[in-house]
Design an enzyme around this catalytic site. Structure first.
Site, PDB file in Angstrom:
ATOM      1  N   GLU A  61     -10.905   4.673   8.857  1.00 43.79           N
ATOM      2  CA  GLU A  61     -11.029   4.279   7.457  1.00 43.79           C
ATOM      3  C   GLU A  61     -11.650   2.887   7.337  1.00 43.79           C
ATOM      4  OE1 GLU A  61      -7.049   5.105   5.889  1.00 43.79           O
ATOM      5  OE2 GLU A  61      -7.658   7.173   5.511  1.00 43.79           O
TER       6      GLU A  61
ATOM      7  N   GLU B 218       3.926   9.174  -0.503  1.00 42.64           N
ATOM      8  CA  GLU B 218       2.553   9.124  -1.015  1.00 42.64           C
ATOM      9  C   GLU B 218       2.093  10.468  -1.586  1.00 42.64           C
ATOM     10  OE1 GLU B 218      -0.335   7.910   1.871  1.00 42.64           O
ATOM     11  OE2 GLU B 218      -2.015   8.202   0.510  1.00 42.64           O
TER      12      GLU B 218
ATOM     13  N   GLU C  52       0.859  -1.188   0.000  1.00 41.78           N
ATOM     14  CA  GLU C  52       0.000   0.000   0.000  1.00 41.78           C
ATOM     15  C   GLU C  52       0.894   1.238   0.000  1.00 41.78           C
ATOM     16  OE1 GLU C  52      -3.576  -0.270   2.105  1.00 41.78           O
ATOM     17  OE2 GLU C  52      -3.733   1.866   2.510  1.00 41.78           O
TER      18      GLU C  52
ATOM     19  N   ASP D 286      -2.911  14.252   7.013  1.00 46.54           N
ATOM     20  CA  ASP D 286      -2.404  12.997   6.476  1.00 46.54           C
ATOM     21  C   ASP D 286      -1.191  13.217   5.581  1.00 46.54           C
ATOM     22  OD1 ASP D 286      -2.187  10.373   5.814  1.00 46.54           O
ATOM     23  OD2 ASP D 286      -3.970  10.268   4.554  1.00 46.54           O
TER      24      ASP D 286
HETATM   25  C1  GCU Z   1      -3.430   7.389   4.233  1.00 47.00           C
HETATM   26  C2  GCU Z   1      -3.181   6.453   3.098  1.00 47.00           C
HETATM   27  C3  GCU Z   1      -3.774   5.102   3.342  1.00 47.00           C
HETATM   28  C4  GCU Z   1      -3.357   4.588   4.715  1.00 47.00           C
HETATM   29  C5  GCU Z   1      -3.698   5.598   5.765  1.00 47.00           C
HETATM   30  C6  GCU Z   1      -3.191   5.235   7.149  1.00 47.00           C
HETATM   31  O1  GCU Z   1      -4.787   7.749   4.256  1.00 47.00           O
HETATM   32  O2  GCU Z   1      -3.689   6.991   1.901  1.00 47.00           O
HETATM   33  O3  GCU Z   1      -3.320   4.257   2.324  1.00 47.00           O
HETATM   34  O4  GCU Z   1      -3.964   3.397   4.994  1.00 47.00           O
HETATM   35  O5  GCU Z   1      -3.102   6.823   5.452  1.00 47.00           O
HETATM   36  O6  GCU Z   1      -2.201   5.837   7.569  1.00 47.00           O
HETATM   37  O7  GCU Z   1      -3.766   4.398   7.820  1.00 47.00           O
END
Ligand code: GCU
Length: 655
Positions: free
Chosen positions: A270, A377, A143, A349
């Protein structure tokens, strides 16, 4: 030897270590242990590269030149001293890790062409926990990975050949990393089973490889694992069945991995499961897991990246930046002593510029860690150059004022976790120049007092070239890179104008009407998120009063964060004497010009650099230039169309 693969462990790459042969040919190892074994192996590797043969092992120091390793109990854990004399080089460590760190430090600096005199060094780690988080998935994907596939997993299984992982452990321990979490914080179906018999024997092999380098292994766990693995009716942290389930799991893990570090948890974030589903809070969730690990000395690392990702953009009062503080501040003092809260550097973020999280310093009765994102990212995805050490340093050096002046973040936390940027690419990091971020993260969290300049120089000299002029140019490129990236992307801290989900490239309104809570609120008059107490969301009140006042007041709010804290008209006059809109035009034109300069500077070094590094990076500088032009044109056009105000210099804007 491969200069891309070896990174900063490319001993003898340009003849700069010749003088060390006299010492390395005789090794006198006066201590023992598995980590000492790795230190000795590293010295052998270096000597073999230099001299083409094995060094001799001797049991007593030899006055005609030898390399001595020993423990010195007067030094602290992880600390070391390197002493260089005509007779010998002595590396002493407070413990085995200290010896290993000292050996690496010596080799890295020597191979970077630093003089023998400058290698008399005594250092000790500032933080006790210096961690790397892999966001690797069992299917071999990573990821937010920009460097190829996972080096940990293939086809839903952990890899069985430890060669690459051992070399990774070498790289990490060479900069003092002592913990690693080997799977993504988003724990999917397969990885949920990592804590079962199905996977533990294989994971134990990985743990073993990292233990040789003094690195403890952690696993990310799924809070709902009792339900998913064994069909329990609940994952409620106060339920007896759940409590016992985790206890049994912990016991079993320690049978396989006696020095297991513990769990990393992303909960209620999330769409991940967590204690909120059962009406419990994060302390109740974390403490239940902590109790299961406690008898074995394990830790729970609990992430504070908890926010609602289903907000309504129509409601101007919700503010995602406030989420971590609102969720965790009321729980200060309620966490068990083997729980560490992992707090992202900023409240949103990992944007190229955001304020420092208000949670730092606010949790005086809780163990806290800083979370940084090494993988780029939002900061160029290992295509655009972006040396991140200055940004991390800004965070660690930030004065929270929570216990009066001098309450630096670095003094409020016990360690740091960095999201790794490595993958299966030959050079590990996609862009070979992104190696500076991995190296830099380790060095900075070992010693936050180091300057970003010193770290950049060490890395360039060891990993790319010890040629003074070329190294100087590359250091300057690295040190200017964050501002360059920032100047053609986000203006004045507003952030989030990226392509949704993918997060590379420009899409000004990509997140504007989304549920993710990431708005810049641009209209025909102005832009920016009003986070003041007076007229906005009230976020500024989450800081200690000194900082609250600084951010609240337009005249003292740092300009690079103006639009993070305030909604301002395009005609607002900045300290530079430019209007806000003119600043946007200027910074985007200049940013793109500077991206072009980066490419030209790189090309000017062609003859001086290893060909492989040169071409991998050149290709990226070309893409960066195109990216910067796209950002420039889209942003300038967008804000011209919104504001109707012309660029005073009459440059090309697409109307
Ligand atoms: C960001 C990222 C995700 C990740 C998240 C996290 O939002 O885009 O891919 O999972 O951070 O830190 O949990």
């Amino acid at each position: 030897m491969d200069i891309l693969y070896d990174c900063w462990l490319a001993y003898g790459k340009d003849g700069s270590m010749k003088w060390t042969e006299k010492y390395l040919r005789k090794l006198c190892i006066l201590c023992s242990g598995r980590v000492i074994g790795s230190a000795a192996k590293e010295l052998e590797t270096a000597y073999r590269r230099l001299a083409g043969k094995d060094p001799e092992r001797i049991s007593e120091p030899f006055s005609g030149g030898c390399f001595i390793l020993r423990i010195n109990e007067g030094l602290c854990a992880g600390g070391y001293r390197i002493s260089v004399s005509d007779d010998s080089i002595v590396v002493e460590g407070g413990d085995e890790n200290g010896v290993l760190y000292g050996v690496f430090r010596f080799l890295v600096l020597a191979s970077g062409g630093y003089s023998p005199e400058s290698l008399n060094i005594t250092e000790k780690p500032f933080f006790s926990l210096r961690m790397i988080d892999q966001w690797d998935n069992a299917d071999g994907s990573v990821e937010r990975g920009y460097s190829g596939a996972s080096i940990f997993y293939e086809k839903d299984r952990p890899v069985s050949d430890m060669k690459r992982l051992t070399d990774y452990a070498r790289l990490l321990s060479s900069v003092g990393i002592n913990a690693i979490c080997i799977n993504n914080v988003n724990v999917h179906k397969t990885e949920t089973y990592f804590i079962t018999e199905k996977f533990l024997p294989d994971i134990a092999k990985i743990a073993d490889a990292f233990s040789d380098y003094g690195i403890k292994l952690y696993l990310s766990v799924n809070f709902a694992a009792p339900m998913e693995i064994d069909g329990l009716p609940t994952a409620d942290p106060l339920d007896e069945g759940v409590i016992n389930w985790w206890k049994c799991r912990a016991e079993n893990i320690y049978i396989h991995i006696p020095d297991f570090g513990g769990f990393l948890v992303k909960a209620d974030s999330e769409n991940r499961p967590g204690p909120y589903s059962y009406g419990r809070d994060h302390a109740e969730g974390a403490n239940m897991l902590a109790a299961a690990l406690k008898p074995f000395g394990g830790n729970v690392i609990w992430r504070c990246f908890v926010y609602n990702c289903h907000v309504d953009w129509r409601d101007r009062h919700t503010d995602r930046a406030m989420a971590a503080y609102s969720n965790f501040k009321p729980l200060d003092g309620k966490f068990a002593d083997n729980v560490y809260l992992q707090i992202k550097n900023g409240p949103m973020d990992f944007q190229i510029r955001e304020a420092v999280s208000p949670l730092f310093g606010a949790m005086s009765d809780t163990n806290c860690l800083c979370e940084f994102q090494i993988t780029q990212e939002y900061t160029g995805q290992q295509i655009d150059l972006c040396y991140l050490v200055p940004m991390w340093k800004e965070c660690l050096d930030f004065d929270t004022y929570h216990s009066g002046k001098g309450s630096l973040v670095s003094r409020n936390v016990l360690g740091a976790a960095g999201v790794s940027n490595v993958g299966s690419d030959l050079c590990w990091t996609g862009d070979p120049l992104a190696g500076a971020n991995l190296y830099g993260y380790g060095r900075l969290v070992f010693d936050p007092g180091l300057s970003a300049e010193q770290i950049a120089e060490e890395w360039v000299r060891a990993a790319v070239t010890a040629d003074n002029e070329a190294a100087g140019t590359i250091c300057r490129m690295l040190l200017s890179s964050r501002e360059i990236y920032e100047s053609y992307t986000s203006p004045l801290g507003v952030g989030w104008m990226v392509t949704p989900h993918y997060h590379y490239g420009v899409d000004v309104d990509g997140y504007e009407y989304s549920p993710w809570g990431t708005y810049h609120y641009s209209d025909r008059n102005g832009m920016g998120a009003d986070r003041t107490k007076a007229t906005g969301t009230g976020y500024t009140a989450q800081y200690a009063s000194h900082n609250e006042e600084m951010y609240e007041d337009l005249s003292t709010c740092p300009e690079e964060l103006l639009l993070f804290f305030h909604h301002l008209p395009y005609t607002y006059m900045l300290k530079s004497g430019k209007t806000l809109i003119q600043h946007i035009y200027d910074s985007h034109f200049e940013g793109s010009e500077k991206a072009e300069e980066l490419l030209l500077q790189w090309r000017s070094l062609k003859e001086k650099l290893p060909a492989e590094i040169y071409s991998e990076a050149e290709n990226r500088f070309e893409k960066q230039l195109l990216n910067s032009r796209q950002w420039r044109d889209v942003i300038n056009t967008y804000f011209f169309r919104k504001s109707g105000i012309d660029d005073i210099h009459g440059r090309k804007i697409f109307r």
